[in-house]
Scaffold this motif. Structure first.
Motif, PDB file in Angstrom:
ATOM      1  N   THR A  18      51.746  43.740  44.390  1.00 10.54           N
ATOM      2  CA  THR A  18      50.727  44.338  43.523  1.00 10.54           C
ATOM      3  C   THR A  18      51.366  45.459  42.726  1.00 10.54           C
ATOM      4  O   THR A  18      52.372  46.035  43.151  1.00 10.54           O
ATOM      5  CB  THR A  18      49.545  44.901  44.352  1.00 10.54           C
ATOM      6  OG1 THR A  18      48.572  45.458  43.464  1.00 10.54           O
ATOM      7  CG2 THR A  18      50.005  45.983  45.316  1.00 10.54           C
ATOM      8  N   ASP A  19      50.802  45.776  41.556  1.00 11.33           N
ATOM      9  CA  ASP A  19      51.262  46.976  40.856  1.00 11.33           C
ATOM     10  C   ASP A  19      50.287  48.120  41.042  1.00 11.33           C
ATOM     11  O   ASP A  19      50.432  49.182  40.447  1.00 11.33           O
ATOM     12  CB  ASP A  19      51.518  46.703  39.370  1.00 11.33           C
ATOM     13  CG  ASP A  19      50.249  46.412  38.583  1.00 11.33           C
ATOM     14  OD1 ASP A  19      49.205  46.139  39.215  1.00 11.33           O
ATOM     15  OD2 ASP A  19      50.311  46.435  37.341  1.00 11.33           O
ATOM     16  N   GLN A  43      43.376  42.533  41.495  1.00  8.76           N
ATOM     17  CA  GLN A  43      43.377  42.005  40.139  1.00  8.76           C
ATOM     18  C   GLN A  43      43.611  40.494  40.140  1.00  8.76           C
ATOM     19  O   GLN A  43      44.296  39.952  41.011  1.00  8.76           O
ATOM     20  CB  GLN A  43      44.467  42.696  39.314  1.00  8.76           C
ATOM     21  CG  GLN A  43      44.308  44.212  39.229  1.00  8.76           C
ATOM     22  CD  GLN A  43      43.001  44.615  38.576  1.00  8.76           C
ATOM     23  OE1 GLN A  43      42.796  44.318  37.404  1.00  8.76           O
ATOM     24  NE2 GLN A  43      42.135  45.277  39.327  1.00  8.76           N
ATOM     25  N   ASP A  44      43.050  39.829  39.130  1.00  9.85           N
ATOM     26  CA  ASP A  44      43.149  38.374  39.050  1.00  9.85           C
ATOM     27  C   ASP A  44      44.578  37.898  38.818  1.00  9.85           C
ATOM     28  O   ASP A  44      44.909  36.741  39.123  1.00  9.85           O
ATOM     29  CB  ASP A  44      42.252  37.841  37.923  1.00  9.85           C
ATOM     30  CG  ASP A  44      40.767  38.007  38.224  1.00  9.85           C
ATOM     31  OD1 ASP A  44      40.424  38.140  39.420  1.00  9.85           O
ATOM     32  OD2 ASP A  44      39.972  38.006  37.268  1.00  9.85           O
ATOM     33  N   ASP A  45      45.446  38.770  38.254  1.00  6.51           N
ATOM     34  CA  ASP A  45      46.795  38.303  37.939  1.00  6.51           C
ATOM     35  C   ASP A  45      47.757  38.413  39.115  1.00  6.51           C
ATOM     36  O   ASP A  45      48.903  37.979  39.021  1.00  6.51           O
ATOM     37  CB  ASP A  45      47.357  39.052  36.722  1.00  6.51           C
ATOM     38  CG  ASP A  45      47.540  40.549  36.978  1.00  6.51           C
ATOM     39  OD1 ASP A  45      47.020  41.062  38.001  1.00  6.51           O
ATOM     40  OD2 ASP A  45      48.198  41.204  36.150  1.00  6.51           O
ATOM     41  N   GLU A  46      47.328  38.973  40.227  1.00  3.54           N
ATOM     42  CA  GLU A  46      48.200  39.075  41.380  1.00  3.54           C
ATOM     43  C   GLU A  46      48.424  37.698  42.005  1.00  3.54           C
ATOM     44  O   GLU A  46      47.497  36.898  42.133  1.00  3.54           O
ATOM     45  CB  GLU A  46      47.607  40.016  42.431  1.00  3.54           C
ATOM     46  CG  GLU A  46      47.596  41.469  42.006  1.00  3.54           C
ATOM     47  CD  GLU A  46      46.952  42.372  43.039  1.00  3.54           C
ATOM     48  OE1 GLU A  46      46.995  43.597  42.836  1.00  3.54           O
ATOM     49  OE2 GLU A  46      46.397  41.865  44.035  1.00  3.54           O
ATOM     50  N   MET A  47      49.648  37.443  42.403  1.00  6.34           N
ATOM     51  CA  MET A  47      49.932  36.197  43.105  1.00  6.34           C
ATOM     52  C   MET A  47      49.081  36.116  44.364  1.00  6.34           C
ATOM     53  O   MET A  47      48.866  37.114  45.059  1.00  6.34           O
ATOM     54  CB  MET A  47      51.405  36.135  43.496  1.00  6.34           C
ATOM     55  CG  MET A  47      52.359  35.908  42.360  1.00  6.34           C
ATOM     56  SD  MET A  47      54.083  35.707  42.944  1.00  6.34           S
ATOM     57  CE  MET A  47      54.427  37.371  43.567  1.00  6.34           C
ATOM     58  N   THR A 257      57.788  39.726  40.068  1.00  4.48           N
ATOM     59  CA  THR A 257      56.721  40.651  39.724  1.00  4.48           C
ATOM     60  C   THR A 257      55.416  40.214  40.384  1.00  4.48           C
ATOM     61  O   THR A 257      55.263  39.068  40.805  1.00  4.48           O
ATOM     62  CB  THR A 257      56.522  40.729  38.205  1.00  4.48           C
ATOM     63  OG1 THR A 257      56.035  39.458  37.739  1.00  4.48           O
ATOM     64  CG2 THR A 257      57.832  41.074  37.496  1.00  4.48           C
ATOM     65  N   HIS A 258      54.467  41.132  40.442  1.00  4.89           N
ATOM     66  CA  HIS A 258      53.195  40.848  41.114  1.00  4.89           C
ATOM     67  C   HIS A 258      52.432  39.694  40.476  1.00  4.89           C
ATOM     68  O   HIS A 258      51.621  39.040  41.127  1.00  4.89           O
ATOM     69  CB  HIS A 258      52.319  42.105  41.107  1.00  4.89           C
ATOM     70  CG  HIS A 258      51.817  42.460  39.742  1.00  4.89           C
ATOM     71  ND1 HIS A 258      52.609  43.066  38.783  1.00  4.89           N
ATOM     72  CD2 HIS A 258      50.605  42.262  39.158  1.00  4.89           C
ATOM     73  CE1 HIS A 258      51.914  43.233  37.684  1.00  4.89           C
ATOM     74  NE2 HIS A 258      50.696  42.763  37.878  1.00  4.89           N
ATOM     75  N   ASP A 259      52.707  39.440  39.184  1.00  2.31           N
ATOM     76  CA  ASP A 259      51.978  38.389  38.477  1.00  2.31           C
ATOM     77  C   ASP A 259      52.792  37.108  38.321  1.00  2.31           C
ATOM     78  O   ASP A 259      52.490  36.269  37.479  1.00  2.31           O
ATOM     79  CB  ASP A 259      51.500  38.883  37.106  1.00  2.31           C
ATOM     80  CG  ASP A 259      52.639  39.390  36.227  1.00  2.31           C
ATOM     81  OD1 ASP A 259      53.794  39.472  36.716  1.00  2.31           O
ATOM     82  OD2 ASP A 259      52.382  39.713  35.049  1.00  2.31           O
ATOM     83  N   HIS A 261      56.321  36.499  37.779  1.00  4.78           N
ATOM     84  CA  HIS A 261      57.476  36.341  36.904  1.00  4.78           C
ATOM     85  C   HIS A 261      58.742  36.638  37.704  1.00  4.78           C
ATOM     86  O   HIS A 261      58.760  37.534  38.543  1.00  4.78           O
ATOM     87  CB  HIS A 261      57.418  37.307  35.709  1.00  4.78           C
ATOM     88  CG  HIS A 261      56.407  36.949  34.677  1.00  4.78           C
ATOM     89  ND1 HIS A 261      55.055  36.988  34.911  1.00  4.78           N
ATOM     90  CD2 HIS A 261      56.552  36.534  33.383  1.00  4.78           C
ATOM     91  CE1 HIS A 261      54.399  36.634  33.811  1.00  4.78           C
ATOM     92  NE2 HIS A 261      55.285  36.341  32.874  1.00  4.78           N
TER      93      HIS A 261
END
Length: 323
Positions: A18-19, A43-47, A257-259, A261
């Motif tokens: 998470t960030d 957040q929705d973009d977190e893995m 990255t948390h999303d 990448h």
């Protein structure tokens, strides 16, 4: 095992869960992404946990043998224990945390398979700590370190970012780990190229010389060519990547990255590669591409000319990865 064209095998991955973070440390670069802290809610973009585990299962196919979970603050994820429990057995599992959530959860993390932990602690005085972290959570961090030791996470590494604001606390921190069984100190060089405030940087060469004068014994660690100083029974390790070609030449990590990448270098964001829907095939392909195009930041991507580090012309106009 995959290796880049500079012969650097990738043996470890560093996965941001998470960030989000409950601290606002003045030196934070958020795994090289900059200050991107958003709302504290998930957040929705977190893995998802499934995506993290799927990535790790693919990484093991390439003989990766270690994972470090990071953030933001990874323990803001309520499923950290689940992720660790589902991490492939082939991987050594460690985590970097600010420690505030370790009380009450440290034992469960160890039961799940956590083997090592780094706790961010830059000062031993609550007011000094608050100035650096912009947080009033000093006591929770102290309790978190104790909880980690009680749970069997020994040694616990205390991460201290050394810049002008924390440099005066260094002797006290060294005495603290020397007198505290189970603690080690990791001094992390402040990175102005990621954060700014270049006048905050300290003379790391002078710091090495000072530590050498205090040390009873000095060791050189193979990973990144790091120096370890043993002072009055305590161990102090220095992580000094800024301008350090040897450090970059010995880097064996890829970051996630948390999303979702892949990131080949902490200092670069022009090499971010999305893993799409994170199918196994997409992860494998992106992992191979990321490793193949990894470049040592200092000494290759950045080269020294007339005493200054400048971007190597061969990379200046290179196409960037699709963000």
């Amino acid at each position: 095992m995959l290796a880049d064209e500079f012969g650097r095998e990738v043996t470890g991955v560093r996965v941001s869960l998470t960030d989000r973070c409950n601290f606002d440390c003045v030196y934070c670069h958020n795994e090289g992404l900059g200050d991107t802290r958003g709302p504290m809610e998930p957040q929705d973009d977190e893995m998802t946990a499934d995506e993290v585990v799927r990535f790790l299962e693919v990484a093991v196919e390439f003989d990766v043998d270690a994972v470090k979970f990071t953030g933001g603050e990874p323990m803001l994820r309520e499923d950290v224990e689940e992720i660790i429990r589902r991490t492939p057995d082939e991987l050594e599992v460690s985590m970097t945390t600010n420690g505030t959530f370790l009380p009450g959860r440290a034992e469960a993390l160890v039961d799940a398979g956590l083997e090592r932990v780094n706790v961010s602690q830059d000062a031993l005085d609550p007011d000094d700590f608050a100035r650096v972290t912009q947080s009033g959570a000093y006591e929770q961090v102290i309790d978190g370190v104790e909880a980690a030791l009680d749970a069997g996470l020994d040694p616990v590494k205390l991460n201290m970012v050394v810049f002008q604001g924390t440099k005066p606390y260094l002797p006290e921190m060294i005495d603290h780990v020397a007198s505290s069984e189970g603690l080690q100190l990791q001094l992390i060089e402040y990175m102005p190229e990621l954060v700014g405030n270049y006048d905050w940087a300290v003379d790391t060469e002078a710091m090495h010389e000072w530590l050498a004068e205090q040390a009873d014994r000095i060791e050189q660690r193979e990973m990144h060519g790091r120096s370890r100083y043993f002072v009055d029974g305590g161990m102090v390790e220095v992580v000094d990547p800024v301008g350090n070609e040897e450090f970059c030449a010995n880097c064996h990590r890829v970051r996630v990255t948390h999303d979702g990448h892949l990131k080949g270098c902490l200092n670069r964001n022009d090499d971010l590669r999305p893993m799409g829907e994170m199918s196994r095939d997409e992860i494998r392909e992106t992992f191979r591409e990321t490793v193949a195009e990894r470049v040592p930041y200092y000494g290759e991507y950045m080269v020294e000319r007339d005493g200054e580090w400048v971007v190597n012309e061969k990379y200046r106009d290179a196409p960037t990865a699709d963000h």
